[in-house]
Write an enzyme that holds these catalytic residues in place. Structure first.
Site, PDB file in Angstrom:
ATOM      1  N   THR A  11       0.874  -0.652  -0.041  1.00 42.11           N
ATOM      2  CA  THR A  11       0.082   0.066  -0.266  1.00 42.11           C
ATOM      3  C   THR A  11       1.052   1.274   0.255  1.00 42.11           C
ATOM      4  N   ASP A  64       0.949  -8.323   8.993  1.00 39.50           N
ATOM      5  CA  ASP A  64       1.502  -7.292  10.053  1.00 39.50           C
ATOM      6  C   ASP A  64       3.516  -7.573   9.807  1.00 39.50           C
ATOM      7  N   LEU A  86       9.393  -4.764   1.440  1.00 38.87           N
ATOM      8  CA  LEU A  86       9.236  -2.868   1.324  1.00 38.87           C
ATOM      9  C   LEU A  86       8.143  -2.645   2.256  1.00 38.87           C
ATOM     10  N   ALA A  88       7.585  -0.366   5.481  1.00 43.62           N
ATOM     11  CA  ALA A  88       8.834  -0.750   7.263  1.00 43.62           C
ATOM     12  C   ALA A  88       7.967   0.859   7.879  1.00 43.62           C
ATOM     13  N   SER A  90       8.788   4.300   7.629  1.00 44.84           N
ATOM     14  CA  SER A  90       9.501   4.356   6.737  1.00 44.84           C
ATOM     15  C   SER A  90      10.284   5.655   6.660  1.00 44.84           C
ATOM     16  N   TYR A 101       9.670  -0.070  18.285  1.00 43.23           N
ATOM     17  CA  TYR A 101       8.429   0.280  16.767  1.00 43.23           C
ATOM     18  C   TYR A 101       9.246  -0.225  15.480  1.00 43.23           C
ATOM     19  N   THR A 133      18.452   1.029   2.210  1.00 47.58           N
ATOM     20  CA  THR A 133      18.419   2.518   1.972  1.00 47.58           C
ATOM     21  C   THR A 133      20.453   3.495   2.532  1.00 47.58           C
ATOM     22  N   GLU A 135      20.062   5.790   3.995  1.00 46.97           N
ATOM     23  CA  GLU A 135      20.571   6.310   5.168  1.00 46.97           C
ATOM     24  C   GLU A 135      21.548   5.381   5.588  1.00 46.97           C
ATOM     25  N   TYR A 157      15.865   4.512  12.810  1.00 49.92           N
ATOM     26  CA  TYR A 157      15.245   4.104  11.126  1.00 49.92           C
ATOM     27  C   TYR A 157      16.708   3.535  11.278  1.00 49.92           C
ATOM     28  N   HIS A 187      14.223   8.110  -3.483  1.00 52.01           N
ATOM     29  CA  HIS A 187      13.026   8.247  -4.688  1.00 52.01           C
ATOM     30  C   HIS A 187      11.121   9.049  -4.721  1.00 52.01           C
ATOM     31  N   ARG A 192       4.147   9.833  -3.053  1.00 57.00           N
ATOM     32  CA  ARG A 192       5.040   9.698  -2.260  1.00 57.00           C
ATOM     33  C   ARG A 192       3.745  10.072  -0.959  1.00 57.00           C
TER      34      ARG A 192
HETATM   35  P1  NAP Z   1       5.849   4.438   2.513  1.00 57.50           P
HETATM   36  O1  NAP Z   1       5.412   4.496   0.893  1.00 57.50           O
HETATM   37  O2  NAP Z   1       5.775   4.361   3.680  1.00 57.50           O
HETATM   38  O3  NAP Z   1       5.161   2.470   2.355  1.00 57.50           O
HETATM   39  C1  NAP Z   1       5.983   1.704   3.835  1.00 57.50           C
HETATM   40  C2  NAP Z   1       4.804   0.700   3.140  1.00 57.50           C
HETATM   41  O4  NAP Z   1       5.038  -0.305   4.783  1.00 57.50           O
HETATM   42  C3  NAP Z   1       3.409   1.016   3.618  1.00 57.50           C
HETATM   43  O5  NAP Z   1       2.451   0.181   3.000  1.00 57.50           O
HETATM   44  C4  NAP Z   1       2.812   0.637   4.814  1.00 57.50           C
HETATM   45  O6  NAP Z   1       1.401   0.711   5.330  1.00 57.50           O
HETATM   46  C5  NAP Z   1       3.683  -0.759   5.099  1.00 57.50           C
HETATM   47  N1  NAP Z   1       4.010  -1.494   6.614  1.00 57.50           N
HETATM   48  C6  NAP Z   1       4.634   0.157   7.183  1.00 57.50           C
HETATM   49  N2  NAP Z   1       4.245  -0.282   8.723  1.00 57.50           N
HETATM   50  C7  NAP Z   1       3.897  -1.909   8.566  1.00 57.50           C
HETATM   51  C8  NAP Z   1       3.828  -3.051   9.361  1.00 57.50           C
HETATM   52  N3  NAP Z   1       3.591  -3.002  10.702  1.00 57.50           N
HETATM   53  N4  NAP Z   1       3.268  -4.198   8.049  1.00 57.50           N
HETATM   54  C9  NAP Z   1       3.240  -4.382   7.917  1.00 57.50           C
HETATM   55  N5  NAP Z   1       3.430  -3.359   6.821  1.00 57.50           N
HETATM   56  C10 NAP Z   1       3.608  -2.317   7.021  1.00 57.50           C
HETATM   57  O7  NAP Z   1       7.575   3.686   1.664  1.00 57.50           O
HETATM   58  P2  NAP Z   1       7.785   3.555   0.217  1.00 57.50           P
HETATM   59  O8  NAP Z   1       8.986   4.584  -0.115  1.00 57.50           O
HETATM   60  O9  NAP Z   1       7.430   2.659  -0.552  1.00 57.50           O
HETATM   61  O10 NAP Z   1       9.464   3.010   0.657  1.00 57.50           O
HETATM   62  C11 NAP Z   1       9.432   1.560   0.412  1.00 57.50           C
HETATM   63  C12 NAP Z   1      10.327   0.533   1.422  1.00 57.50           C
HETATM   64  O11 NAP Z   1      11.734   0.880   0.391  1.00 57.50           O
HETATM   65  C13 NAP Z   1      10.464   0.991   2.794  1.00 57.50           C
HETATM   66  O12 NAP Z   1      11.311  -0.327   3.957  1.00 57.50           O
HETATM   67  C14 NAP Z   1      11.313   1.733   3.267  1.00 57.50           C
HETATM   68  O13 NAP Z   1      11.925   1.934   4.325  1.00 57.50           O
HETATM   69  C15 NAP Z   1      12.804   1.948   1.984  1.00 57.50           C
HETATM   70  N6  NAP Z   1      13.500   3.145   0.797  1.00 57.50           N
HETATM   71  C16 NAP Z   1      12.663   4.096   0.626  1.00 57.50           C
HETATM   72  C17 NAP Z   1      13.220   4.968  -0.197  1.00 57.50           C
HETATM   73  C18 NAP Z   1      12.348   6.394  -0.333  1.00 57.50           C
HETATM   74  O14 NAP Z   1      13.315   6.992  -0.547  1.00 57.50           O
HETATM   75  N7  NAP Z   1      11.255   6.084  -1.060  1.00 57.50           N
HETATM   76  C19 NAP Z   1      14.941   4.377  -0.272  1.00 57.50           C
HETATM   77  C20 NAP Z   1      15.508   3.557   0.703  1.00 57.50           C
HETATM   78  C21 NAP Z   1      14.744   3.019   0.732  1.00 57.50           C
HETATM   79  P3  NAP Z   1       0.424   1.494   5.582  1.00 57.50           P
HETATM   80  O15 NAP Z   1       0.493   1.669   4.112  1.00 57.50           O
HETATM   81  O16 NAP Z   1      -1.022   0.516   6.326  1.00 57.50           O
HETATM   82  O17 NAP Z   1       1.483   3.111   6.113  1.00 57.50           O
HETATM   83  O1  G4F Z   2      12.185  13.406   2.380  1.00 54.75           O
HETATM   84  P1  G4F Z   2      13.133  13.202   4.208  1.00 54.75           P
HETATM   85  O2  G4F Z   2      11.844  13.025   5.201  1.00 54.75           O
HETATM   86  O3  G4F Z   2      13.531  11.465   3.587  1.00 54.75           O
HETATM   87  P2  G4F Z   2      14.736  11.184   4.379  1.00 54.75           P
HETATM   88  O4  G4F Z   2      14.722  11.604   5.526  1.00 54.75           O
HETATM   89  O5  G4F Z   2      16.071  11.242   3.165  1.00 54.75           O
HETATM   90  O6  G4F Z   2      14.124   9.638   3.876  1.00 54.75           O
HETATM   91  C1  G4F Z   2      13.847   9.055   3.134  1.00 54.75           C
HETATM   92  O7  G4F Z   2      14.872   8.469   1.971  1.00 54.75           O
HETATM   93  C2  G4F Z   2      15.709   7.727   3.066  1.00 54.75           C
HETATM   94  C3  G4F Z   2      16.400   6.933   1.507  1.00 54.75           C
HETATM   95  O8  G4F Z   2      17.908   7.790   2.066  1.00 54.75           O
HETATM   96  C4  G4F Z   2      14.711   6.403   3.106  1.00 54.75           C
HETATM   97  F1  G4F Z   2      15.260   5.494   3.816  1.00 54.75           F
HETATM   98  C5  G4F Z   2      13.092   6.894   3.490  1.00 54.75           C
HETATM   99  O9  G4F Z   2      12.083   5.802   4.424  1.00 54.75           O
HETATM  100  C6  G4F Z   2      12.749   8.265   3.382  1.00 54.75           C
HETATM  101  O10 G4F Z   2      12.119   7.151   2.230  1.00 54.75           O
HETATM  102  O11 G4F Z   2      14.222  14.119   4.531  1.00 54.75           O
HETATM  103  C7  G4F Z   2      14.285  14.435   3.374  1.00 54.75           C
HETATM  104  C8  G4F Z   2      15.827  15.801   4.062  1.00 54.75           C
HETATM  105  C9  G4F Z   2      16.689  15.908   6.048  1.00 54.75           C
HETATM  106  O12 G4F Z   2      17.367  16.417   5.764  1.00 54.75           O
HETATM  107  C10 G4F Z   2      15.462  16.525   5.987  1.00 54.75           C
HETATM  108  O13 G4F Z   2      15.862  17.141   7.324  1.00 54.75           O
HETATM  109  O14 G4F Z   2      14.918  16.669   4.212  1.00 54.75           O
HETATM  110  C11 G4F Z   2      15.246  17.481   5.184  1.00 54.75           C
HETATM  111  N1  G4F Z   2      13.815  18.213   6.005  1.00 54.75           N
HETATM  112  C12 G4F Z   2      14.135  20.113   5.711  1.00 54.75           C
HETATM  113  N2  G4F Z   2      12.518  19.696   6.158  1.00 54.75           N
HETATM  114  C13 G4F Z   2      12.761  17.888   6.359  1.00 54.75           C
HETATM  115  C14 G4F Z   2      12.320  19.062   6.313  1.00 54.75           C
HETATM  116  N3  G4F Z   2      12.270  17.051   6.102  1.00 54.75           N
HETATM  117  C15 G4F Z   2      10.528  16.736   6.318  1.00 54.75           C
HETATM  118  N4  G4F Z   2      10.719  15.034   6.386  1.00 54.75           N
HETATM  119  N5  G4F Z   2      10.094  17.127   6.617  1.00 54.75           N
HETATM  120  C16 G4F Z   2      10.128  18.979   6.650  1.00 54.75           C
HETATM  121  O15 G4F Z   2       9.605  20.497   7.001  1.00 54.75           O
END
Ligand code: NAP
Ligand code: G4F
Length: 383
Positions: A11, A64, A86, A88, A90, A101, A133, A135, A157, A187, A192
């Site tokens: 989702t 879950d 996927l 998390a 996140s 958690y 990631t 991160e 995280y 990404h 998003r």
């Molecule tokens: P997202 O939009 O936050 O989606 C996270 C998904 O995990 C949602 O479907 C959420 O369900 C589900 N989830 C959360 N807690 C859960 C639990 N306890 N049991 C089962 N499902 C659970 O994240 P995303 O951007 O698609 O990212 C996908 C994965 O890639 C994540 O693991 C994230 O950490 C990792 N990642 C993301 C990025 C990025 O930039 N997007 C980069 C590197 C790695 P709900 O919809 O119910 O909340």
């Molecule tokens: O968009 P962000 O919250 O993403 P962040 O922390 O980089 O994490 C995302 O990318 C990771 C991959 O590198 C994933 F693993 C993770 O699950 C997630 O998808 O924040 C990006 C940057 C940070 O430096 C934050 O401090 O934006 C800065 N920022 C500045 N103002 C903010 C804000 N971030 C958020 N969320 N909200 C703000 O108002």
């Protein structure tokens, strides 16, 4: 025979794009969704099929990541060829509020998947993708970051994801499993989550232009991220599981941008020029000029006069509430290995990503503007 894939996090942003991609490739896709008190499948509703229909290609199961028995039962029942893990918690900032958690879901959750595959004796059949990631690089030890760069996580995280990364490598080495890490840099997309920085900005910029929000409060404007489009990145996930041998790959664009510049570019996309001045918590972004033709094309003539009157006003402000106890200041990836071995090439760049997100958010926010005009109360979300 159709291939069977199981997606946790179906989702979420990536789950939605990947399930659509795999369905188009002819897979039967099973997804794990959490029980919630309201519907939480809006990102995949276009793929929904009536459960009474035969030969469905998208099937959802309640589950879950904290529930081993549930995960083991689902994997045992569907015997997947591929698992994309996927799911998390996140959000990096939220992980400081919910560290236990986050460790349970993001760290141990991965172990639960790997161990289920092992206990069910599916190690020769089931390939596993782990959503690792950038991160992990945290306080970066090398610029740009690649597969061999040492990790230095900077949040609960990232520490949880570090465990997930290594347990994936360990199960690959110990049990000869086809288990791989995709080390994906940030990404984004119109799907998003609304509290990640890019989507927070694209939504706020659309709302400011349409007159339903006055300003946006941000955290650290100076951190830098390597942003790509989720549509490109889910293709890399698929490719990683189609190789002859399991391995780990960095997926990134190789270009990094500050949050400040992302905000400027996003305003510019709809014809608004922003200038930043001041420092730290006193820094603001003010409207400097308006490109009339572009604004009218992207937003519409009826909103132009009100916007013109706001020239000189601060529409971007800083709220230290959004600062993180420990920050990741710079991420920039080197995806040479993925480009060479997977022949992976992204189609989007930052400008086309912003264009895609803004097109979606202007359309969405116009609905809010309409409701506001009709007298409904519209909330400002600053999260
Ligand atoms: P997202 O939009 O936050 O989606 C996270 C998904 O995990 C949602 O479907 C959420 O369900 C589900 N989830 C959360 N807690 C859960 C639990 N306890 N049991 C089962 N499902 C659970 O994240 P995303 O951007 O698609 O990212 C996908 C994965 O890639 C994540 O693991 C994230 O950490 C990792 N990642 C993301 C990025 C990025 O930039 N997007 C980069 C590197 C790695 P709900 O919809 O119910 O909340
Ligand atoms: O968009 P962000 O919250 O993403 P962040 O922390 O980089 O994490 C995302 O990318 C990771 C991959 O590198 C994933 F693993 C993770 O699950 C997630 O998808 O924040 C990006 C940057 C940070 O430096 C934050 O401090 O934006 C800065 N920022 C500045 N103002 C903010 C804000 N971030 C958020 N969320 N909200 C703000 O108002």
């Amino acid at each position: 025979m159709r291939k069977v894939a199981l997606l946790t996090g179906v989702t979420g942003q990536d789950g939605a794009y990947l399930s659509e991609y795999l369905v188009k490739k002819g897979y039967t896709v099973h997804g794990i969704k959490r029980r919630a008190s309201s519907f939480n499948t809006n990102r995949i509703d276009h793929l929904y099929q009536d459960p009474h229909q035969e030969n469905r290609n998208l099937i959802l199961h309640y589950g879950d990541m904290t529930d081993s028995m549930n995960i083991t039962r689902i994997i045992g029942d569907i015997q997947p060829d591929e698992i994309y893990n996927l799911a998390a918690q996140s959000h990096v900032k939220v992980s400081f509020d919910t560290p236990e958690y986050t460790a349970n879901v993001d760290g141990l959750g991965t172990l639960r998947i790997l161990e289920a595959v092992r206990l069910l004796k599916l190690t020769d059949k089931t390939r596993i993708y782990q959503a690792s990631t950038s991160e992990l690089y945290g306080l970066v030890q090398e610029v740009p970051q690649k597969e061999t760069t040492p990790f230095y996580p900077r949040s609960p995280y990232a520490v949880a994801k570090l465990y997930a990364y290594w347990i994936t490598v360990n199960y690959r080495e110990a049990y000869n499993m086809f288990a791989c890490n995709g080390i994906l840099f940030n990404h984004e997309s119109p799907l998003r989550g609304e509290t990640f920085v890019t989507r927070k900005v694209t939504r706020a910029v659309a709302r400011i232009a349409l007159g339903i929000q006055n300003e946006v409060y941000m955290g650290n404007l100076s951190s830098k991220r390597d942003w790509g489009h989720a549509k490109d990145y889910i293709k890399a996930m698929y490719l990683i599981l189609q190789q002859d041998t399991p391995d780990d790959y960095v997926i990134a664009t190789g270009i990094t941008t500050t949050i400040r510049d992302f905000i400027k570019k996003t305003f510019r996309e709809i014809g608004i020029g922003i200038e930043f001045s001041g420092e730290g918590v006193n820094e603001t972004g003010k409207i400097a000029q308006i490109n009339t033709d572009l604004f009218v094309e992207k937003i519409g003539e009826p909103y132009l006069e009100a916007m013109r009157k706001r020239i000189g006003e601060a529409v971007v402000k800083v709220d230290p509430e959004y600062f993180r106890p420990t920050e990741v200041e710079l991420l920039i990836g080197d995806a040479t290995k993925a480009r060479t071995k997977l022949s992976w090439e992204p189609k989007y760049n930052l400008d086309t990503l912003i264009e895609d997100m803004m097109q979606n958010d202007v359309k969405e926010m116009k609905k809010e503007a309409y409701l506001k005009e009709a007298g409904y109360r519209i909330l400002n979300y600053f999260e």
